[in-house]
Scaffold this motif. Structure first.
Motif, short mmCIF file in Angstrom:
data_model
loop_
_atom_site.label_atom_id
_atom_site.label_comp_id
_atom_site.label_asym_id
_atom_site.label_seq_id
_atom_site.Cartn_x
_atom_site.Cartn_y
_atom_site.Cartn_z
N ALA A 300 0.83 -1.20 0.00
CA ALA A 300 0.00 0.00 0.00
C ALA A 300 0.87 1.26 0.00
CB ALA A 300 -0.94 0.00 1.21
N VAL A 301 1.96 1.21 0.74
CA VAL A 301 2.88 2.35 0.76
C VAL A 301 3.48 2.57 -0.62
CG1 VAL A 301 5.07 3.22 1.69
CG2 VAL A 301 3.40 2.13 3.22
N GLU A 302 3.94 1.49 -1.26
CA GLU A 302 4.56 1.62 -2.58
C GLU A 302 3.56 2.10 -3.63
OE1 GLU A 302 7.75 1.41 -2.91
OE2 GLU A 302 8.02 0.73 -0.84
N GLU A 303 2.33 1.60 -3.56
CA GLU A 303 1.33 2.02 -4.53
C GLU A 303 0.95 3.48 -4.32
OE1 GLU A 303 -1.63 1.41 -7.71
OE2 GLU A 303 0.47 1.07 -7.23
N THR A 304 0.96 3.95 -3.07
CA THR A 304 0.74 5.36 -2.80
C THR A 304 1.84 6.20 -3.44
OG1 THR A 304 -0.41 4.89 -0.72
CG2 THR A 304 0.46 7.10 -1.00
N LEU A 305 3.09 5.76 -3.29
CA LEU A 305 4.21 6.47 -3.89
C LEU A 305 4.10 6.52 -5.41
CD1 LEU A 305 7.05 5.01 -1.65
CD2 LEU A 305 6.50 7.45 -1.86
N LEU A 354 -5.64 3.13 -11.90
CA LEU A 354 -6.21 2.39 -10.77
C LEU A 354 -5.25 2.37 -9.60
CD1 LEU A 354 -7.81 -0.71 -12.54
CD2 LEU A 354 -8.93 1.43 -11.83
N PHE A 355 -5.75 2.64 -8.42
CA PHE A 355 -4.97 2.47 -7.19
C PHE A 355 -5.10 1.02 -6.77
CE2 PHE A 355 -4.45 2.45 -2.56
CZ PHE A 355 -3.26 3.15 -2.43
N ASP A 356 -4.05 0.24 -6.97
CA ASP A 356 -4.12 -1.21 -6.79
C ASP A 356 -3.05 -1.66 -5.80
OD1 ASP A 356 -4.33 -3.93 -6.96
OD2 ASP A 356 -3.73 -4.08 -9.08
N ILE A 357 -3.48 -1.96 -4.57
CA ILE A 357 -2.55 -2.36 -3.52
C ILE A 357 -1.82 -3.64 -3.89
CG2 ILE A 357 -2.39 -3.09 -1.09
CD1 ILE A 357 -4.85 -1.34 -0.54
N THR A 358 -2.44 -4.50 -4.66
CA THR A 358 -1.84 -5.79 -5.01
C THR A 358 -1.07 -5.72 -6.33
OG1 THR A 358 -3.85 -6.56 -6.12
CG2 THR A 358 -3.65 -7.01 -3.76
N ARG A 359 -0.74 -4.52 -6.79
CA ARG A 359 -0.02 -4.37 -8.05
C ARG A 359 1.29 -5.16 -7.98
NH1 ARG A 359 -0.57 -0.90 -12.16
NH2 ARG A 359 -2.13 0.30 -10.97
N GLU A 360 1.56 -5.96 -8.98
CA GLU A 360 2.76 -6.80 -8.97
C GLU A 360 4.01 -5.94 -9.10
OE1 GLU A 360 4.65 -10.61 -11.43
OE2 GLU A 360 2.67 -9.80 -11.95
N GLY A 361 5.00 -6.25 -8.25
CA GLY A 361 6.25 -5.49 -8.27
C GLY A 361 6.04 -4.05 -7.91
N ALA A 362 5.24 -3.79 -6.86
CA ALA A 362 4.86 -2.42 -6.51
C ALA A 362 6.08 -1.53 -6.28
CB ALA A 362 3.97 -2.43 -5.28
N HIS A 363 7.11 -2.07 -5.61
CA HIS A 363 8.27 -1.25 -5.28
C HIS A 363 9.10 -0.90 -6.52
CE1 HIS A 363 9.93 -5.27 -5.48
NE2 HIS A 363 11.15 -4.78 -5.47
N LEU A 364 8.86 -1.59 -7.63
CA LEU A 364 9.58 -1.32 -8.87
C LEU A 364 8.75 -0.51 -9.86
CD1 LEU A 364 11.10 -4.88 -9.44
CD2 LEU A 364 12.25 -2.89 -8.44
N SER A 365 7.55 -0.13 -9.46
CA SER A 365 6.63 0.51 -10.40
C SER A 365 6.71 2.03 -10.39
CB SER A 365 5.18 0.09 -10.06
OG SER A 365 4.81 0.60 -8.79
N HIS A 366 7.58 2.58 -9.56
CA HIS A 366 7.68 4.03 -9.46
C HIS A 366 9.14 4.42 -9.27
CE1 HIS A 366 8.55 4.16 -5.11
NE2 HIS A 366 7.74 3.14 -5.02
#
Length: 424
Positions: A300-305, A354-366
């Motif tokens: 959730a933190v990574e997707e917020t970022l 879309l704000f997606d908490i379960t986005r795959e590889g969230a920490h690499l998406s931003h």
């Protein structure tokens, strides 16, 4: 009519680009910048800007700039001295912030960065974690009390602004009665880092810079008079060894480091936490899902970022004539990396709206913490603060509902949520 060319070969009216940037700074654009990012990306990965620089909107192009330490430099004092706009680049506030680590290039950057080591490595975070948890409990207690008493509370003033200054203040050994003053001059100084600060904003930043100089100079003098095992005292000892015959140079370097670490850790972390509460709390089912699946708090933190980064722009300078995404860039030309536009590039992230908490590889998406040699020094601390706070909020509140959308400072570079009213 003056036009600028995009990489795709289409043309864009200069006034249209200016209009998009004004929209980004407006209350509407601050509340929802995605349409502006989309329209800028439609002009190309590298969009010539009306003032002569370039807006970099594509994920891959932004990554190339941030990681290309030999090709892309920070706009340091040497570059600023070559610019014709002396009122902007020679302003006292601009020159002061340009001594900070994020505006330095090798070898000066290398020397200062080496002196810091990794201040927030695993060992340091393990040591800080109990204190961050205690501070989080304390600020959430105040939030809960205010909601019980008034039926609502401002998350920003009671929590978002407070947790970062409590954490970094304790780490640097700065007494709590100074915290409000530090927050005040930090909010005022940041004007100098905007793309186009006005004369009034530069004047505000100049006074903030003077206040900042007075405070941190006094802090360093106190630590010299009564040194300990704290971070500032250790920096003083280190730089005294590097400048054994020049105490003024040692003090200046320590000042630059203390100033940078302090102000860099406040507004961005506060905005991250306010954004997380807004994006999670505005949908009750989303908040309650995360309460049941707390193993996804980091996600959730990574997707917020990714979804709403605390920084909109980061500026680099071409070290030599080069190309970026097929566009020729002349030496000394500015390029402005647009974090939000890049993180919403559909070629990098599917369904980016879309704000997606379960986005795959969230920490690499931003790329909200930058990249390369200027990767954010406090990234691990910011993540620890956000994770700890969200854990405490989810434990305490079955729902935490924003009453209205956040309000923002009218900026384009550093986002700042000034208010977020919540209830339960």
């Amino acid at each position: 009519m003056t036009v600028v060319r995009s990489m795709s070969g289409t043309t864009a009216d200069r006034r249209a680009v200016i209009f998009l940037l004004r929209r980004l700074r407006s209350p509407e654009g601050q509340n929802n910048p995605q349409p502006v990012w989309h329209e800028l990306r439609a002009l190309g990965d590298v969009v010539p800007a009306p003032w002569g620089g370039y807006l970099v909107t594509g994920y891959d192009a932004c990554t190339e700039v941030l990681r290309g330490k030999a090709t892309w430099l920070a706009p340091d004092l040497a570059w600023q001295a070559r610019q014709p706009n002396t009122e902007r680049w020679q302003a006292s506030a601009t020159r002061a912030i340009s001594r900070a680590l994020f505006r330095l290039n090798p070898p000066v950057h290398t020397a200062q960065r080496r002196s810091l080591g990794n201040p927030f490595d695993r060992h340091a975070l393990d040591s800080l974690a109990p204190r961050v948890a205690a501070h989080a409990t304390r600020v959430v207690d105040r939030l809960a009390e205010r909601i019980r008493h008034d039926g609502e509370a401002d998350f920003v003033t009671l929590v978002g602004d407070r947790l970062p200054i409590l954490t970094v203040g304790e780490w640097l050994g700065i007494p709590e009665h100074h915290h409000a003053h530090i927050l005040d001059f930090t909010h005022r100084q940041v004007h100098s880092q905007e793309l186009f600060p006005t004369k009034r904003e530069l004047a505000i930043s100049a006074q903030a810079t003077a206040d900042m100089r007075e405070f941190f100079t006094g802090l360093i003098e106190e630590r010299r008079a009564d040194p300990g095992d704290d971070v500032v005292s250790r920096w003083i000892r280190y730089w005294d060894e590097q400048f054994p015959d020049d105490r003024a140079a040692a003090d200046q370097t320590v000042y630059d480091l203390v100033m940078f670490i302090t102000i860099a850790s406040l507004e961005t972390s506060a905005t991250l936490m306010a954004n997380a509460v807004w994006l999670l709390g505005r949908h009750t089912d989303r908040w309650q899902w995360l309460r049941r699946h707390q193993e996804h708090i980091d996600d959730a933190v990574e997707e917020t970022l990714r979804y709403d980064p605390p920084v909109h722009f980061n500026t680099r300078i071409a070290a030599d004539d080069t190309q970026l995404a097929g566009i020729p860039i002349a030496k000394d030309q500015m390029v402005h990396v647009m974090y939000g536009a890049a993180a919403h590039d559909p070629r990098r992230n599917q369904n980016p709206e879309l704000f997606d908490i379960t986005r795959e590889g969230a920490h690499l998406s931003h790329m909200s913490f930058g990249g390369g040699i200027h990767y954010c020094l406090g990234a691990a601390l910011a993540r620890l603060e956000a994770r700890t706070l969200l854990t405490e909020l989810l434990r305490r509140f079955e729902t935490l509902i924003p009453l209205t959308a956040p309000t923002y400072a009218p900026r384009m570079v550093f986002r700042r949520v000034t208010s977020l009213k919540v209830t339960t």
